[in-house]
Write an enzyme that holds these catalytic residues in place. Structure first.
Site, PDB file in Angstrom:
ATOM      1  N   TYR A   1     -11.952   7.618 -14.025  1.00 14.91           N
ATOM      2  CA  TYR A   1     -12.140   6.358 -13.295  1.00 14.91           C
ATOM      3  C   TYR A   1     -12.875   5.320 -14.149  1.00 14.91           C
ATOM      4  O   TYR A   1     -12.486   4.153 -14.209  1.00 14.91           O
ATOM      5  CB  TYR A   1     -12.922   6.684 -12.023  1.00 14.91           C
ATOM      6  CG  TYR A   1     -13.137   5.556 -11.049  1.00 14.91           C
ATOM      7  CD1 TYR A   1     -12.144   5.190 -10.137  1.00 14.91           C
ATOM      8  CD2 TYR A   1     -14.361   4.882 -10.990  1.00 14.91           C
ATOM      9  CE1 TYR A   1     -12.367   4.180  -9.212  1.00 14.91           C
ATOM     10  CE2 TYR A   1     -14.588   3.872 -10.072  1.00 14.91           C
ATOM     11  CZ  TYR A   1     -13.588   3.532  -9.184  1.00 14.91           C
ATOM     12  OH  TYR A   1     -13.810   2.519  -8.260  1.00 14.91           O
TER      13      TYR A   1
ATOM     14  N   SER B   1     -14.798  -2.020 -11.634  1.00 20.25           N
ATOM     15  CA  SER B   1     -15.925  -1.326 -10.992  1.00 20.25           C
ATOM     16  C   SER B   1     -17.110  -1.324 -11.953  1.00 20.25           C
ATOM     17  O   SER B   1     -16.922  -1.323 -13.177  1.00 20.25           O
ATOM     18  CB  SER B   1     -15.535   0.127 -10.682  1.00 20.25           C
ATOM     19  OG  SER B   1     -16.676   0.885 -10.332  1.00 20.25           O
TER      20      SER B   1
ATOM     21  N   LYS C   1     -11.351   1.797 -15.247  1.00 21.85           N
ATOM     22  CA  LYS C   1     -11.980   0.547 -14.797  1.00 21.85           C
ATOM     23  C   LYS C   1     -12.462  -0.297 -15.976  1.00 21.85           C
ATOM     24  O   LYS C   1     -12.456  -1.527 -15.912  1.00 21.85           O
ATOM     25  CB  LYS C   1     -13.130   0.860 -13.836  1.00 21.85           C
ATOM     26  CG  LYS C   1     -12.682   1.389 -12.483  1.00 21.85           C
ATOM     27  CD  LYS C   1     -11.693   0.468 -11.792  1.00 21.85           C
ATOM     28  CE  LYS C   1     -11.621   0.667 -10.292  1.00 21.85           C
ATOM     29  NZ  LYS C   1     -10.569  -0.173  -9.663  1.00 21.85           N
TER      30      LYS C   1
ATOM     31  N   ASP D   1       3.953   1.977  -4.386  1.00 21.76           N
ATOM     32  CA  ASP D   1       3.104   2.754  -5.281  1.00 21.76           C
ATOM     33  C   ASP D   1       2.960   1.927  -6.550  1.00 21.76           C
ATOM     34  O   ASP D   1       3.933   1.738  -7.288  1.00 21.76           O
ATOM     35  CB  ASP D   1       3.751   4.115  -5.581  1.00 21.76           C
ATOM     36  CG  ASP D   1       2.857   4.984  -6.454  1.00 21.76           C
ATOM     37  OD1 ASP D   1       1.977   4.448  -7.148  1.00 21.76           O
ATOM     38  OD2 ASP D   1       3.041   6.219  -6.437  1.00 21.76           O
ATOM     39  N   VAL D   2       1.755   1.447  -6.800  1.00 22.78           N
ATOM     40  CA  VAL D   2       1.555   0.499  -7.905  1.00 22.78           C
ATOM     41  C   VAL D   2       1.830   1.117  -9.277  1.00 22.78           C
ATOM     42  O   VAL D   2       1.957   0.396 -10.265  1.00 22.78           O
ATOM     43  CB  VAL D   2       0.135  -0.108  -7.882  1.00 22.78           C
ATOM     44  CG1 VAL D   2      -0.082  -0.929  -6.628  1.00 22.78           C
ATOM     45  CG2 VAL D   2      -0.945   0.974  -8.039  1.00 22.78           C
TER      46      VAL D   2
ATOM     47  N   ASP E   1       0.844  -1.196   0.000  1.00 22.76           N
ATOM     48  CA  ASP E   1       0.000   0.000   0.000  1.00 22.76           C
ATOM     49  C   ASP E   1       0.884   1.253   0.000  1.00 22.76           C
ATOM     50  O   ASP E   1       1.976   1.251   0.571  1.00 22.76           O
ATOM     51  CB  ASP E   1      -0.921   0.002   1.233  1.00 22.76           C
ATOM     52  CG  ASP E   1      -2.152   0.871   1.042  1.00 22.76           C
ATOM     53  OD1 ASP E   1      -3.267   0.311   0.933  1.00 22.76           O
ATOM     54  OD2 ASP E   1      -1.997   2.125   0.986  1.00 22.76           O
TER      55      ASP E   1
HETATM   56  P1  NAD Z   1     -10.087   2.983  -0.271  1.00 19.71           P
HETATM   57  O1  NAD Z   1      -9.769   4.379  -0.686  1.00 19.71           O
HETATM   58  O2  NAD Z   1     -10.832   2.780   0.977  1.00 19.71           O
HETATM   59  O3  NAD Z   1      -8.722   2.135  -0.225  1.00 19.71           O
HETATM   60  C1  NAD Z   1      -7.814   2.173  -1.289  1.00 19.71           C
HETATM   61  C2  NAD Z   1      -6.415   1.804  -0.807  1.00 19.71           C
HETATM   62  O4  NAD Z   1      -5.531   1.895  -1.938  1.00 19.71           O
HETATM   63  C3  NAD Z   1      -5.861   2.746   0.261  1.00 19.71           C
HETATM   64  O5  NAD Z   1      -5.307   2.000   1.323  1.00 19.71           O
HETATM   65  C4  NAD Z   1      -4.785   3.549  -0.482  1.00 19.71           C
HETATM   66  O6  NAD Z   1      -3.691   3.950   0.349  1.00 19.71           O
HETATM   67  C5  NAD Z   1      -4.346   2.538  -1.535  1.00 19.71           C
HETATM   68  N1  NAD Z   1      -3.700   3.188  -2.684  1.00 19.71           N
HETATM   69  C6  NAD Z   1      -4.135   4.282  -3.366  1.00 19.71           C
HETATM   70  N2  NAD Z   1      -3.279   4.587  -4.347  1.00 19.71           N
HETATM   71  C7  NAD Z   1      -2.276   3.673  -4.292  1.00 19.71           C
HETATM   72  C8  NAD Z   1      -1.101   3.455  -5.051  1.00 19.71           C
HETATM   73  N3  NAD Z   1      -0.754   4.278  -6.065  1.00 19.71           N
HETATM   74  N4  NAD Z   1      -0.305   2.407  -4.742  1.00 19.71           N
HETATM   75  C9  NAD Z   1      -0.628   1.594  -3.704  1.00 19.71           C
HETATM   76  N5  NAD Z   1      -1.718   1.756  -2.943  1.00 19.71           N
HETATM   77  C10 NAD Z   1      -2.535   2.787  -3.229  1.00 19.71           C
HETATM   78  O7  NAD Z   1     -10.865   2.335  -1.518  1.00 19.71           O
HETATM   79  P2  NAD Z   1     -11.892   1.090  -1.588  1.00 19.71           P
HETATM   80  O8  NAD Z   1     -13.249   1.638  -1.642  1.00 19.71           O
HETATM   81  O9  NAD Z   1     -11.530   0.046  -0.586  1.00 19.71           O
HETATM   82  O10 NAD Z   1     -11.549   0.578  -3.066  1.00 19.71           O
HETATM   83  C11 NAD Z   1     -10.709  -0.533  -3.324  1.00 19.71           C
HETATM   84  C12 NAD Z   1     -10.800  -0.864  -4.806  1.00 19.71           C
HETATM   85  O11 NAD Z   1     -12.155  -1.175  -5.125  1.00 19.71           O
HETATM   86  C13 NAD Z   1     -10.404   0.304  -5.713  1.00 19.71           C
HETATM   87  O12 NAD Z   1      -9.750  -0.193  -6.860  1.00 19.71           O
HETATM   88  C14 NAD Z   1     -11.741   0.900  -6.085  1.00 19.71           C
HETATM   89  O13 NAD Z   1     -11.672   1.606  -7.288  1.00 19.71           O
HETATM   90  C15 NAD Z   1     -12.599  -0.360  -6.191  1.00 19.71           C
HETATM   91  N6  NAD Z   1     -14.030  -0.129  -6.071  1.00 19.71           N
HETATM   92  C16 NAD Z   1     -14.565   0.411  -4.954  1.00 19.71           C
HETATM   93  C17 NAD Z   1     -15.942   0.593  -4.873  1.00 19.71           C
HETATM   94  C18 NAD Z   1     -16.617   1.159  -3.655  1.00 19.71           C
HETATM   95  O14 NAD Z   1     -17.830   1.384  -3.712  1.00 19.71           O
HETATM   96  N7  NAD Z   1     -15.917   1.385  -2.555  1.00 19.71           N
HETATM   97  C19 NAD Z   1     -16.751   0.254  -5.970  1.00 19.71           C
HETATM   98  C20 NAD Z   1     -16.164  -0.281  -7.097  1.00 19.71           C
HETATM   99  C21 NAD Z   1     -14.792  -0.477  -7.139  1.00 19.71           C
END
Ligand code: NAD
Length: 239
Positions: free
Chosen positions: A147, A134, A151, A55-56, A30
């Site tokens: 986004y 997503s 996605k 950082d991915v 992370d």
């Molecule tokens: P979140 O913001 O709660 O957590 C995301 C995590 O990714 C954080 O810990 C952040 O530090 C980490 N991160 C961000 N940029 C980064 C990078 N460059 N390198 C490494 N780590 C990094 O988000 P979430 O809601 O848990 O979402 C997780 C995944 O699910 C994401 O890909 C998001 O797009 C997808 N998603 C979420 C939802 C939703 O409703 N929450 C819906 C569809 C898809």
């Protein structure tokens, strides 16, 4: 051994927990190392789960994450490309930087991970990659041209990689979550949240654990004949 990117909170943390509960050893990669360390404390001790800053967007850092994970726990069996962020704005107001950042984290990050993991898994003739897309990539959301594009791109990437890697014993699948309660969605204005929740046939937002259980399914032999699949986990929204 499993690596979960963005596993410090939200959906990634739930995925890391579900994999630990299933007996996997897990490394959380992370960008937020402090939060990742707190996640490790929550999930167990260093004999089963570790945190590594990554950082991915940076392929060298992704390789470093996988190196560290394999040194700690042995060969990579499962990679979950989950790290993500949002920079929402209509196109009129969205900066080029916000477009580039979101595409870089989601799409390039998933490509970096898929490529690095596949190179290692290919050697052993086995492995599973799960990419978190997503529903926004299926239907497109106002304010999310960056986004939604990223996605949707993950869907194409998943299918192309699945075709390239199937004969090497590597499966690549994707999940499209709907509206899930996490820190990412907690930041949304209340009236938008209520509006979105009202559109969900099941009448409620999803819990991160409900995405994590599908990841466990895709990571397990229960899905041994599935590759290139995109599973919608959205309570019926946008079906
Ligand atoms: P979140 O913001 O709660 O957590 C995301 C995590 O990714 C954080 O810990 C952040 O530090 C980490 N991160 C961000 N940029 C980064 C990078 N460059 N390198 C490494 N780590 C990094 O988000 P979430 O809601 O848990 O979402 C997780 C995944 O699910 C994401 O890909 C998001 O797009 C997808 N998603 C979420 C939802 C939703 O409703 N929450 C819906 C569809 C898809």
């Amino acid at each position: 051994m499993a690596v979960v990117t963005g596993g410090a909170q939200g959906i990634g943390l739930a995925i890391a927990k579900a994999l630990v509960d299933q007996g996997a050893r897990v490394v959380i990669g992370d960008a937020n190392l402090d939060a990742a360390r707190r996640a490790v404390e929550e999930l167990g001790d260093e004999s089963v789960v570790r945190a590594h800053r990554c950082d991915v967007r940076d392929s060298a850092l992704f390789e470093q994450l996988l190196d560290t994970a394999e040194e700690a726990f042995g060969p990579l069996d499962i990679l979950v490309n989950n790290a993500g962020l949002t920079r929402d704005a209509t196109m009129r107001k969205m900066s080029e930087e916000d477009f580039d950042t979101v595409v870089a984290v989601h799409l390039k990050g998933t490509w970096n991970g898929t490529r690095a993991a596949a190179a290692r898994m290919r050697e052993r003739g086995t492995g599973v990659i799960v990419n978190i897309s997503s529903m926004s990539g299926k239907v497109g959301n106002v304010g999310q041209t960056n986004y939604s594009a990223a996605k949707a791109g993950i869907v194409g990437l998943t299918k192309a990689a699945a075709k390239e890697l199937a004969h090497k014993g590597i499966r690549v699948n994707a999940i499209q979550p709907g509206f899930i309660a996490t820190p990412m969605t907690a930041a949304m204005p209340e009236h938008i949240k209520q509006q979105k929740a009202a559109e969900i046939p099941m009448g409620r937002v999803g819990d991160p654990a409900e995405i994590a259980s599908v990841v466990v399914f895709l990571a397990s032999d229960m899905s041994s004949y599935m590759t290139g699949a995109v599973l919608e986990v959205a309570g019926g929204r946008f079906m």
